[in-house]
Design an enzyme around this catalytic site. Sequence first.
Site, PDB file in Angstrom:
ATOM      1  N   ARG B 119       0.883  -1.057  -0.017  1.00  0.00           N
ATOM      2  CA  ARG B 119       0.009   0.090   0.008  1.00  0.00           C
ATOM      3  C   ARG B 119       0.690   1.199  -0.109  1.00  0.00           C
ATOM      4  O   ARG B 119       0.453   2.367   0.456  1.00  0.00           O
ATOM      5  CB  ARG B 119      -1.089   0.138   1.189  1.00  0.00           C
ATOM      6  CG  ARG B 119      -2.084  -1.035   1.267  1.00  0.00           C
ATOM      7  CD  ARG B 119      -3.075  -0.714   1.994  1.00  0.00           C
ATOM      8  NE  ARG B 119      -4.022  -2.087   2.203  1.00  0.00           N
ATOM      9  CZ  ARG B 119      -3.733  -2.939   3.218  1.00  0.00           C
ATOM     10  NH1 ARG B 119      -2.999  -2.656   3.996  1.00  0.00           N
ATOM     11  NH2 ARG B 119      -4.648  -4.075   3.140  1.00  0.00           N
ATOM     12  N   LYS B 141       2.184  10.812 -11.771  1.00  0.00           N
ATOM     13  CA  LYS B 141       1.018  10.168 -12.563  1.00  0.00           C
ATOM     14  C   LYS B 141       1.739   8.709 -12.657  1.00  0.00           C
ATOM     15  O   LYS B 141       3.114   8.981 -13.426  1.00  0.00           O
ATOM     16  CB  LYS B 141       0.799  10.810 -13.889  1.00  0.00           C
ATOM     17  CG  LYS B 141      -0.236  11.604 -13.555  1.00  0.00           C
ATOM     18  CD  LYS B 141      -0.979  11.991 -14.860  1.00  0.00           C
ATOM     19  CE  LYS B 141      -2.179  12.924 -15.055  1.00  0.00           C
ATOM     20  NZ  LYS B 141      -2.808  13.260 -15.960  1.00  0.00           N
ATOM     21  N   GLU B 183       7.295  16.685 -25.953  1.00  0.00           N
ATOM     22  CA  GLU B 183       6.797  17.229 -24.777  1.00  0.00           C
ATOM     23  C   GLU B 183       7.490  18.549 -24.462  1.00  0.00           C
ATOM     24  O   GLU B 183       6.644  19.258 -23.784  1.00  0.00           O
ATOM     25  CB  GLU B 183       6.972  16.230 -23.361  1.00  0.00           C
ATOM     26  CG  GLU B 183       6.430  14.694 -23.810  1.00  0.00           C
ATOM     27  CD  GLU B 183       4.942  14.784 -23.441  1.00  0.00           C
ATOM     28  OE1 GLU B 183       4.438  15.680 -22.892  1.00  0.00           O
ATOM     29  OE2 GLU B 183       4.327  13.663 -23.690  1.00  0.00           O
ATOM     30  N   LYS B 225       5.727  22.354 -15.104  1.00  0.00           N
ATOM     31  CA  LYS B 225       5.178  21.176 -14.802  1.00  0.00           C
ATOM     32  C   LYS B 225       5.005  21.352 -12.924  1.00  0.00           C
ATOM     33  O   LYS B 225       3.868  20.944 -12.600  1.00  0.00           O
ATOM     34  CB  LYS B 225       5.795  19.841 -15.298  1.00  0.00           C
ATOM     35  CG  LYS B 225       4.987  18.656 -14.531  1.00  0.00           C
ATOM     36  CD  LYS B 225       5.080  17.560 -15.640  1.00  0.00           C
ATOM     37  CE  LYS B 225       3.952  16.379 -15.195  1.00  0.00           C
ATOM     38  NZ  LYS B 225       4.041  15.315 -15.981  1.00  0.00           N
ATOM     39  N   GLU B 235      -5.435  16.480 -10.975  1.00  0.00           N
ATOM     40  CA  GLU B 235      -5.969  16.725 -12.171  1.00  0.00           C
ATOM     41  C   GLU B 235      -7.610  17.005 -12.166  1.00  0.00           C
ATOM     42  O   GLU B 235      -8.189  16.326 -12.552  1.00  0.00           O
ATOM     43  CB  GLU B 235      -5.609  15.624 -13.012  1.00  0.00           C
ATOM     44  CG  GLU B 235      -5.814  16.139 -14.458  1.00  0.00           C
ATOM     45  CD  GLU B 235      -5.528  15.321 -15.842  1.00  0.00           C
ATOM     46  OE1 GLU B 235      -4.325  14.745 -15.455  1.00  0.00           O
ATOM     47  OE2 GLU B 235      -5.964  15.094 -16.732  1.00  0.00           O
ATOM     48  N   ARG B 239      -4.374  20.807 -14.383  1.00  0.00           N
ATOM     49  CA  ARG B 239      -3.425  19.810 -14.685  1.00  0.00           C
ATOM     50  C   ARG B 239      -3.578  19.177 -16.085  1.00  0.00           C
ATOM     51  O   ARG B 239      -2.868  18.892 -16.792  1.00  0.00           O
ATOM     52  CB  ARG B 239      -3.287  18.785 -13.675  1.00  0.00           C
ATOM     53  CG  ARG B 239      -2.035  17.946 -13.877  1.00  0.00           C
ATOM     54  CD  ARG B 239      -1.630  16.994 -12.858  1.00  0.00           C
ATOM     55  NE  ARG B 239      -0.839  15.983 -13.249  1.00  0.00           N
ATOM     56  CZ  ARG B 239       0.025  15.281 -12.604  1.00  0.00           C
ATOM     57  NH1 ARG B 239      -0.223  15.242 -11.107  1.00  0.00           N
ATOM     58  NH2 ARG B 239       0.837  14.344 -12.749  1.00  0.00           N
ATOM     59  N   ASN B 243      -2.169  17.590 -20.974  1.00  0.00           N
ATOM     60  CA  ASN B 243      -2.668  16.608 -22.003  1.00  0.00           C
ATOM     61  C   ASN B 243      -2.813  16.880 -23.389  1.00  0.00           C
ATOM     62  O   ASN B 243      -3.074  16.659 -24.079  1.00  0.00           O
ATOM     63  CB  ASN B 243      -3.930  15.858 -21.501  1.00  0.00           C
ATOM     64  CG  ASN B 243      -3.571  14.945 -20.183  1.00  0.00           C
ATOM     65  OD1 ASN B 243      -2.828  13.818 -20.392  1.00  0.00           O
ATOM     66  ND2 ASN B 243      -4.247  15.259 -19.252  1.00  0.00           N
ATOM     67  N   HIS B 246      -2.494  14.784 -26.261  1.00  0.00           N
ATOM     68  CA  HIS B 246      -2.506  13.419 -25.816  1.00  0.00           C
ATOM     69  C   HIS B 246      -3.914  12.566 -26.259  1.00  0.00           C
ATOM     70  O   HIS B 246      -3.542  11.403 -26.486  1.00  0.00           O
ATOM     71  CB  HIS B 246      -2.394  13.330 -24.380  1.00  0.00           C
ATOM     72  CG  HIS B 246      -0.917  13.869 -24.145  1.00  0.00           C
ATOM     73  ND1 HIS B 246      -0.320  14.772 -24.207  1.00  0.00           N
ATOM     74  CD2 HIS B 246       0.041  12.963 -23.375  1.00  0.00           C
ATOM     75  CE1 HIS B 246       0.904  14.890 -24.015  1.00  0.00           C
ATOM     76  NE2 HIS B 246       1.064  13.652 -23.334  1.00  0.00           N
ATOM     77  N   HIS B 250      -3.260   9.278 -27.827  1.00  0.00           N
ATOM     78  CA  HIS B 250      -3.610   8.059 -27.388  1.00  0.00           C
ATOM     79  C   HIS B 250      -4.172   7.005 -28.474  1.00  0.00           C
ATOM     80  O   HIS B 250      -4.229   5.838 -28.656  1.00  0.00           O
ATOM     81  CB  HIS B 250      -4.475   8.361 -26.216  1.00  0.00           C
ATOM     82  CG  HIS B 250      -3.515   8.789 -25.095  1.00  0.00           C
ATOM     83  ND1 HIS B 250      -4.078   8.950 -23.719  1.00  0.00           N
ATOM     84  CD2 HIS B 250      -2.359   8.731 -25.040  1.00  0.00           C
ATOM     85  CE1 HIS B 250      -3.238   9.347 -22.921  1.00  0.00           C
ATOM     86  NE2 HIS B 250      -2.120   9.153 -23.700  1.00  0.00           N
ATOM     87  N   HIS B 263       5.382   7.346 -27.847  1.00  0.00           N
ATOM     88  CA  HIS B 263       4.572   8.307 -27.334  1.00  0.00           C
ATOM     89  C   HIS B 263       4.516   9.744 -27.865  1.00  0.00           C
ATOM     90  O   HIS B 263       3.665  10.196 -28.105  1.00  0.00           O
ATOM     91  CB  HIS B 263       4.582   8.126 -25.564  1.00  0.00           C
ATOM     92  CG  HIS B 263       3.738   9.064 -24.934  1.00  0.00           C
ATOM     93  ND1 HIS B 263       2.454   9.089 -25.053  1.00  0.00           N
ATOM     94  CD2 HIS B 263       4.051  10.344 -24.394  1.00  0.00           C
ATOM     95  CE1 HIS B 263       1.927   9.901 -24.272  1.00  0.00           C
ATOM     96  NE2 HIS B 263       2.849  10.828 -23.761  1.00  0.00           N
TER      97      HIS B 263
END
Lengths: 361, 361
Positions: B119, B141, B183, B225, B235, B239, B243, B246, B250, B263
């Site tokens: 955990r 992330k 990026e 960032k 987010e 935030r 993306n 993205h 994706h 990517h």
Amino acid sequence: MQTLFVELGERRYPIFIGHTLDASSLLAPYIKAKQVMIVTNTTVAALYLEKYTLQFEQLGKSVATCILPDGEKYKDFGHLHLIFDALLQAGFNRDCTIVALGGGVIGDMAGYAAASFQRGVNFIQIPTTLLSQVDSSVGGKTGINHPLGKNMIGAFKQPEAVIADMAVLDTLPPRELSAGMAEVIKYALLCDAEFLLWLEQNMSKLMAGDADLLAQAVYRCCAHKARIVANDETEKGERALLNLGHTFGHAIESYLGYGTWLHGEAVATGMVMAAELSARQGWIDTVDVQRIQQIILAANLPIVSPAIPLEQFLNYMSHDKKVLDGQLRLILLKQLGKAVITNEFDQNALIAAIQAHQQAA
Amino acid sequence: MQTLFVELGERRYPIFIGHTLDASSLLAPYIKAKQVMIVTNTTVAALYLEKYTLQFEQLGKSVATCILPDGEKYKDFGHLHLIFDALLQAGFNRDCTIVALGGGVIGDMAGYAAASFQRGVNFIQIPTTLLSQVDSSVGGKTGINHPLGKNMIGAFKQPEAVIADMAVLDTLPPRELSAGMAEVIKYALLCDAEFLLWLEQNMSKLMAGDADLLAQAVYRCCAHKARIVANDETEKGERALLNLGHTFGHAIESYLGYGTWLHGEAVATGMVMAAELSARQGWIDTVDVQRIQQIILAANLPIVSPAIPLEQFLNYMSHDKKVLDGQLRLILLKQLGKAVITNEFDQNALIAAIQAHQQAA
């Protein structure tokens, strides 16, 4: 109905405790968007899925379901993945709500899925066993087992709300009621000696399913857990006390294979071992140990484990999450109603305590 | 060396940016206990595993390693499980530290493993690609892919510290440098028009591997960032602007199968599509779109995707985590250096923007 709040700042949430509760109106403020995924198991689905599906549909929700096989041995990666499959096949998004309808295994898996799906979605708990009502549905511990250790993979994930309805306990098999009672007894031993007395006076009625007394017991346990979790959400300190009996118990469960003994049964025997060690350390009396054994027996729970080779038992204990820098730490009793976490125990006394509560090989 | 802090209260952490940094002394304050697990891939292991293992051993750590195959297509449940296997087989406990030594895929997997193992355990990032230095190693992330969607399962997990060492970029293949530059360009487009100008002036030197200029670019991106993440860790709002490109990207990655395009390559083309849609909404000029295409081409990145059937493209986009209550939201440009998240775009303009930047079928 009584309402108890777990005070965790912005993650504060209510536990509703009562009999024949109206989930629809109670949960309305806690489910923001339309998509609701009920995660349950085959046993509970047959009893309660239709009822709860209707209650969510009354709220205008679009309800999907994921029905897993029933049992601790399915609390693994493969079955967790089935929840993700169901969520994605149903086109669920980050604003969805996952509802755990079931016992501790369902709560752990649905909760971990809710923590992980799209990096976290809303989560509601409707625990259907005494054990999950008093323990696993409160405090946000979720996770799955790994072949090398129990609950080794998981997350802290707080629900938006919990509904503990005594009505669902009517269908609970007696063995499951006993298993839940192990965790009830645990709270008495670790922090509430007065509650131990109350349990000794009321155990026969509780075991007969007296709903009012059960609600009182659930409230008292949840109040203790809520206080402890609010003080120490991620178990840096005090929260570890809730693991009384668990390190021993996990060893028993790991050796037997998850699901052979119920978690509560293993914890019950584990608490006897912890008490035995505490007595051998000179902290409690042998009379106290006997009293603990008696209340556990009164709840129809085991006080000895099957024969387990010592080396294996200790090895399973060493995989415990409370191990710090190679040092095993245990929850032991300084007195009835007062537990401590400590690595100051005699290794021979530990071995003697384990062996004193095992069947002969 | 420059040090930048990501301000997240008790989870505040430093990013060390420079050339030939001494990980041993920089990380000493951030690794509390003895057990260190380096998660890396076969490619990076051949180049840097020995060096970093020695640096941790100099700190008196007991170092274990988990070497995964190299590539986005291994960012799945099965390979995540290999990290848990390695941790448990090595007897690692809750006070261990997991070090991600690699690019974005390794950072995502090791980070999610660190979030989930027992955990949550400590986590250190040593990003070895430009992309992971400027983006994926900052902000917490983490996650893995699901056959039905990218990064669908994961957690927000902040590291204790990040080391961005320009020395490791010397061995980075040119295609990977370009992918990282996508990026870098993204930050310019979404919030820093002045930086776009700087990139236009310096792109040829950056692509030639000028370490000082690269360090300046990495610092500027990380500063953006860090600020955005500090304002909006999970987010809920701002935030999501990170993306940009993205959601389109994706869809391209999902259609081609993870790992066919890098990517960053998919994001580059995705940014062109987002810019095209922004222009069709009348928010930016076609001249701006051309300028964006030029800087992307200057970084040797693609501005058109392979032909993808429209229905599939839109379907992949609909699995995006930014979908709210069934509504697709996109990051679009109100002007160069100013992005917004919005569901207010014309569906036909969206389709036209996609089709304008695909090869003919």
